[in-house]
Design an enzyme around this catalytic site. Structure first.
Site: not given
Length: 315
Positions: A7, A11, A197, A201, A265, A277
């Site tokens: 990918g 990132i 983290k 988000n 993101s 997501e």
């Protein structure tokens, strides 16, 4: 050591570029479309606050052209994991570990979270034995094919075995990323690192989806900043109830992050017409909150509004 980054979004490109620059591993990438062609033609260019650099890495669309690796680092978005599971087999030797450096609650977290691996293919074709957890701290954006811009001054990737052990394989992967500008860190408690983290988000994701602006331009409004801090406290209570208490200085970290003129993101994905997501970042954390008996009313409201707004914009 042969390592493939599966990918090459922002990132993945950043991690691949830093690892190739460190020179401790033979780095390849699985990419597609314009990004694949850009990397093949010009290499990977990483623009950072300390300057730009360019590295050459092998780029392929078909994993079979790369063959078995010593490690694979998956950096795709959660909705793409089924596709990874269906195509990753040629990269896997008998003991090849697979690191999932992805946003939100990962597919391997626990039972009853089928929405994160709806077909069961990730669990069946990769499995828990190979899996290593990962968390990345980096604000970056793909500027054009083969070029990623990094806006954060401090960047790091944390790696952790699911059982908390400091195994030779996880230490070797972290060491391969140890170089200027980005450190590889082994954590004995990757679940708490994921929630730390995720805190970031949960604070900036729903609110920036609603504002359609980068973090600095959103949180400069005091009322919005206060809402973000309330969400942070709600999320910390969820994490604590799940047995993953977050360090008290998290508020300072959040304040630093929302001062960057960077779009989360999930907002970048919305603007580019990519899959969102929502489940890994928002739906499952709220599901876990309910299971733990923790109320998060503001987070729940903001997620509901962001979902309606995002899907209306994509319609």
């Amino acid at each position: 050591m042969k390592v493939t980054i599966f990918g090459t979004g922002a990132i993945g490109s950043h991690v691949a570029g830093r690892m190739a620059r460190a020179g401790k591993a033979e780095v390849s990438v699985v990419a597609r479309g314009p990004q694949l062609e850009g990397i093949r033609a010009e290499g990977l260019t990483v623009e950072t606050p300390e300057g730009a650099f360019n590295v050459k890495v092998r780029a392929e669309q078909e994993p079979a052209r790369l063959g078995p690796q010593d490690a694979v680092i998956v950096t795709v978005k959660a909705p793409a994991l089924t596709g990874v599971a269906d195509s990753i087999a040629p990269l896997l030797g008998p003991e090849t570990p697979v690191v999932f450096v992805i946003n939100g609650i990962p597919w391997w977290w626990g039972e009853g979270l089928d929405v994160l691996d709806p077909t069961g293919s990730v669990r069946q074709k990769i499995g828990l034995e190979r899996t290593i957890g990962g968390v990345v701290w980096s604000a970056c954006t793909v500027m054009c094919p083969g070029t990623v811009k990094v806006q954060s001054a401090t960047n790091r990737v944390l790696f952790g075995e699911l059982d908390g052990s400091l195994s030779p394989r996880v230490q070797a992967i972290a060491a391969a990323l140890d170089g200027p500008g980005m450190g590889g860190v082994v954590s004995p408690d990757i679940r708490t690192e994921i929630w730390t983290k995720l805190l970031n988000n949960l604070v900036n994701g729903p609110i920036c989806l609603l504002s359609r602006r980068h973090m600095k331009g959103t949180f400069d409004e005091p009322a919005i900043m206060e809402a973000g801090l309330t969400v942070m406290r709600e999320a910390m209570e969820i994490a604590r109830a799940l047995g993953h208490p977050i360090q008290a200085d998290a508020e300072k970290q959040i304040l630093r992050s929302v001062g960057i003129a960077h779009k989360p993101s999930i907002l970048q994905d919305l603007e580019q017409g990519r899959g969102l997501e929502f489940d890994a970042l928002f739906t499952v954390p709220l599901q876990l909150a309910k299971q733990a008996g923790v109320r998060a009313p503001l987070l729940e409201l903001l997620v509901a509004l962001a979902r309606k707004g995002a899907y209306a914009a994509a319609a």
